[in-house]
Every structure is written in structure tokens, then in C-alpha cells.
Write a protein that holds these residues in place. Structure first.
Motif, mmCIF file in Angstrom:
data_model
loop_
_atom_site.group_PDB
_atom_site.id
_atom_site.type_symbol
_atom_site.label_atom_id
_atom_site.label_comp_id
_atom_site.label_asym_id
_atom_site.label_seq_id
_atom_site.Cartn_x
_atom_site.Cartn_y
_atom_site.Cartn_z
ATOM 1 N N THR A 263 30.326 44.477 38.493
ATOM 2 C CA THR A 263 31.025 43.214 38.770
ATOM 3 C C THR A 263 32.244 43.372 39.672
ATOM 4 O O THR A 263 32.394 42.657 40.661
ATOM 5 N N ALA A 264 33.136 44.294 39.330
ATOM 6 C CA ALA A 264 34.453 44.321 39.969
ATOM 7 C C ALA A 264 34.395 44.583 41.468
ATOM 8 O O ALA A 264 35.112 43.942 42.245
ATOM 9 N N ALA A 290 44.661 48.368 47.249
ATOM 10 C CA ALA A 290 44.069 47.051 47.002
ATOM 11 C C ALA A 290 42.948 47.149 45.976
ATOM 12 O O ALA A 290 42.821 46.302 45.083
ATOM 13 N N ARG A 291 42.127 48.200 46.102
ATOM 14 C CA ARG A 291 41.008 48.377 45.173
ATOM 15 C C ARG A 291 41.505 48.539 43.739
ATOM 16 O O ARG A 291 40.907 47.983 42.802
ATOM 17 N N GLU A 292 42.579 49.283 43.548
ATOM 18 C CA GLU A 292 43.098 49.498 42.195
ATOM 19 C C GLU A 292 43.465 48.173 41.534
ATOM 20 O O GLU A 292 43.105 47.909 40.384
ATOM 21 N N MET A 297 41.506 43.603 37.897
ATOM 22 C CA MET A 297 41.254 42.171 37.806
ATOM 23 C C MET A 297 39.783 41.900 37.495
ATOM 24 O O MET A 297 39.451 41.025 36.685
ATOM 25 N N GLY A 298 38.888 42.665 38.124
ATOM 26 C CA GLY A 298 37.465 42.461 37.916
ATOM 27 C C GLY A 298 37.008 42.853 36.526
ATOM 28 O O GLY A 298 36.152 42.186 35.935
ATOM 29 N N PHE A 408 43.731 35.120 43.815
ATOM 30 C CA PHE A 408 42.621 35.553 42.966
ATOM 31 C C PHE A 408 42.988 35.417 41.489
ATOM 32 O O PHE A 408 42.206 34.922 40.670
ATOM 33 N N LEU A 409 44.178 35.871 41.149
ATOM 34 C CA LEU A 409 44.615 35.879 39.752
ATOM 35 C C LEU A 409 44.694 34.473 39.176
ATOM 36 O O LEU A 409 44.321 34.235 38.022
#
Length: 417
Positions: A263-264, A290-292, A297-298, A408-409
Motif C-alpha cells: 500500500t504505502a 520524502a519516502r520515510e 503515513m501509508g 496528504f495528511l
């Protein structure tokens, strides 16, 4: 362009050889220079030839549709503008199939139906986030064409999700998706829907090539989509292996690995990374930072999904929750099974988890166990902790504005469907 550069280099080589190379060696050096420049020219032509392996799109038959005016004045206008792009991509795809691949009209009509049914109709959060991220990264300087290209990438992600969900619903024996029957349930299509999933996957790459094939970021975008697809399929593999794994193997670590990969990466990292590529960001550490943020979040987003599967209700989330029936390695179960239930309730889970039907008395009993041991309260604590973790990473990116992550959040924090 390259021909002109090679001509200048040839002249420069000639002058350098005449001035710097001893006369008795000028012939040999000249031949070497000629071979080098000739190889460069042939390689250029070979590259052009290889890039056209296809068949290539015949521009006389299949033209790229002009972009519409993309209005970003209000949230409603942004969504409406985004929706204008998918009919263009569907028509372009159908035109190319008919003109370049000899696909018959009835089959083209079928593919159009596949795309209309499975690609459109969702919340479009992933696709819209490409546009939002692009707007932020371009600092208000994005042209109308830029905005439309962001939207094309957004629909590429929606197409990626569509084909994954077609396949996922078959594997999970799901009944509904987005408030309507799963695609394989339509007209008793069954396993034939697998080929439709593959077609949607291939058509997303066609859309990517049609709208970005002449741009410098094209190869990086293709690589990004392919890498993310592999990650997602590996996540699906981890998920599928749970079908034959004992419940004792359903740990929090296993759940985290599944949702990170399944998913993430495609739901959270891919939309932002696409916009970063378009903005010309090349610093690897910026992508890592950014990925972290986006993976945290994902993972949190999937915990929400698992919670809503049990406690959301069909009328709220638009589908029937099947995680208990399907023996899913979900957030609720791994927390319950590994330390929260007593011996009696654990034995009940061993006996019925993954072995009962939706809305059966056994499924309802498992949900009652979840409530009794305080999983609803534990989820609220987890949600708040996840939010604090994400906020603690603020400032770790230097080139991607925090507004990208904040947007996004806001879409996922404390969502109810």
C-alpha cells in the motif's frame, strides 16, 4: 542536433590533429577519430530505431488530444479539471488499439467498458496528490500543460490501482468495490477478468509514453512506475502467503512489511515522487527523506483501512469488510492475537479466524472480542502516535515543501471512510 555536434567535433578533431599530432601519425589518429564519430552517429540512429519497436503510434491515425483548460481556483475546480483528463486517455487508448493493433470494434468497446468501470469512480486521492505536489514543487509557475501532465500521471496511478484491485478482488473473493460489484462479478465474468487487469496495466504505460515519451523525465518515470509496481506485487505476495501460513506467523512485523509494500509505496510515495521527478529533483537523499515520511503515513493509512473493515460498515466505506473471512494479516488481528486475548479467546480465533463467513455469528463474535479487549481504544492511541511521528519528521526534506505532506495528511488523518 547530434549531426551538427558531430560536424563541429570532426572539424575540431581535424584542427587538433594537424596542430598537435606528428605528421607520420596523423593518418592513424584521423582514422581512429573517424571511427569514434561514426560509431556515435550509428548509435544515435540505432537508439532511434530501438525506441520505435512497437508498433509505434502512427501520428496520422492516432493523435494526442489537446489538453483542456485546467482550473485550480477551488478544490471543486481541481477535482473537476482532473476528471476531464481520463476521458482523453481512454479515447486515445481505444483509438490506438483499433488503428495500430487491429483490435475489432466490439473488443475496443469492451476495453472502454473495463476502463470506465474500474479506473473511474474512486476517491482519486492518489491521482489528485500528483497535481497538488506538482503545484507546490513548481512554486506557482506550472503552466496549463504542466498541470494537465501532472493529471495524466495521476491517472496513471489510478490505472495502476485499478488493475491491482481487479486482481486483488479475485484473489480475495471480494464481493463489492466502491459500492458496486467487483469487476469479476459483473456478468459472471469470473477469472476472465484477470486478462482485463493485464490490459489496464499495459495501457497505463501507453498513456505514459504518449504524453511523456518526448520529455527528458520519461525514462525516470517509467523506472519509478515499474519499481513501484514490483514493490506492490511483492506486498501482495506477502499477503497471499498468509493463506497457508499458521496464525502464529501473523505478527506486527509481518503486517508492517505487507502494508509497506502493498500500500504505502504506490499510494503515498509514488504520487509525490512523480512530481519530484517532473520538478527535476535528482538528490537521492531528498527522495529518501520524502519516502520515510510517506511510508509512515501509508502504514498508518492501512491500519485505518483494517479498522474500518471491521467497524466502518458498508454504507460508510462502500464495501463489505471481509478481512476476518479472508484470514487477513490485519492490524486488529495481529494486536489481538499477540498478547491481548486470553487463552479462551485465542482458542476461538484459532478455530474460526479465516474459517467463517461475512456476517456469520462467528464473525460477529470475533468483532465482539476485538471490542472487549479494547482494540478500538488502542487504535485511537496508535492513530495519535502515528500523527506525532509524522509531525516529528517535519523539516527533514529541503526541496519538497512541507505543504505537500500536510495536504496528504489532512486527507487521511481521522478519516471515516
Amino acid at each position: 542536433m547530434l549531426e551538427a555536434v558531430l560536424t563541429l567535433l570532426a572539424a575540431a578533431w581535424g584542427a587538433a590533429i594537424h596542430q598537435l599530432v606528428p605528421q607520420e601519425q596523423q593518418l592513424y589518429v584521423g582514422v581512429l577519430a573517424f571511427i569514434t564519430l561514426g560509431a556515435a552517429y550509428l548509435f544515435q540512429n540505432k537508439t532511434k530505431e530501438l525506441s520505435a519497436i512497437g508498433p509505434a503510434v502512427d501520428a496520422a491515425k492516432v493523435t494526442r488530444r489537446p489538453y483542456p483548460v485546467y482550473d485550480i481556483s477551488t478544490p471543486e475546480a481541481k477535482k473537476a479539471s482532473f476528471k476531464k483528463i481520463i476521458p482523453i486517455l481512454i479515447e486515445e487508448a481505444c483509438d490506438e488499439l483499433e488503428q495500430s493493433y487491429e483490435v475489432r470494434p466490439d473488443e475496443v468497446a469492451w476495453i472502454r467498458k473495463v476502463l470506465d468501470y474500474n479506473v473511474t469512480g474512486g476517491k482519486m486521492n492518489r491521482g489528485l496528490m500528483v497535481v497538488e505536489s506538482g503545484i507546490s514543487l513548481f512554486g506557482g509557475k506550472a503552466t496549463n500543460d504542466d498541470l494537465c501532465r501532472f493529471a495524466v500521471l495521476g491517472w496513471v496511478i489510478e490505472m495502476l490501482q485499478a488493475w491491482l484491485l481487479i486482481a486483488d478482488d479475485i484473489m480475495d473473493s471480494s464481493v463489492t468495490r466502491r459500492g458496486q460489484p467487483c469487476w469479476y462479478k459483473v456478468d459472471d465474468l469470473g477469472s476472465a477478468a484477470i486478462n482485463d487487469a493485464f490490459l489496464v496495466e499495459m495501457l497505463l504505460f501507453k498513456a505514459l509514453r504518449r504524453h511523456f515519451g518526448d520529455r527528458p523525465e520519461y525514462s525516470r518515470l517509467v523506472d519509478l512506475v515499474m519499481e513501484t509496481t514490483l514493490q506492490t506485487e511483492l506486498g501482495q505476495l506477502l499477503d497471499i502467503k498468509c493463506d497457508t501460513a499458521p496464525l502464529s506467523a501473523f505478527t506486527l512485523d509481518r503486517w508492517t512489511a505487507i502494508v509497506k509494500y502493498k500500500t504505502a509505496f504506490y499510494s503515498f510515495y509514488l504520487p509525490v515522487a512523480m512530481a519530484m521527478v517532473c520538478a527535476g529533483i535528482e538528490d537521492r537523499s531528498e527522495y529518501d527523506a520524502a519516502r520515510e515520511i510517506l511510508v509512515v503515513m501509508g502504514v498508518y493509512f492501512q491500519a485505518q483501512d483494517d479498522f474500518l473493515d471491521a467497524f466502518g460498515g458498508k454504507e460508510v466505506i462502500g464495501k463489505i469488510g471481509t478481512d476476518i473471512q479472508d484470514k487477513k494479516c490485519g492490524w486488529l488481528f495481529v494486536n489481538a492475537y499477540n498478547g491481548l486475548v486470553d487463552a479462551k479467546d485465542k482458542a476461538y480465533l484459532d478455530k474460526y479466524y479465516g474459517k467463517c463467513k461475512v456476517e456469520s455469528k462467528e464473525e460477529k463474535k470475533i468483532k465482539e472480542i476485538y471490542k472487549k479487549i479494547g482494540l478500538e481504544e488502542l487504535y485511537q492511541e496508535y492513530e495519535e502516535a502515528s500523527y506525532q511521528t509524522i509531525m516529528g519528521l517535519k523539516g527533514s526534506c529541503s526541496q519538497v515543501p512541507w505543504a505537500v505532506f500536510e495536504t496528504f495528511l489532512k486527507k487521511v488523518y481521522k478519516r471515516k471512510k
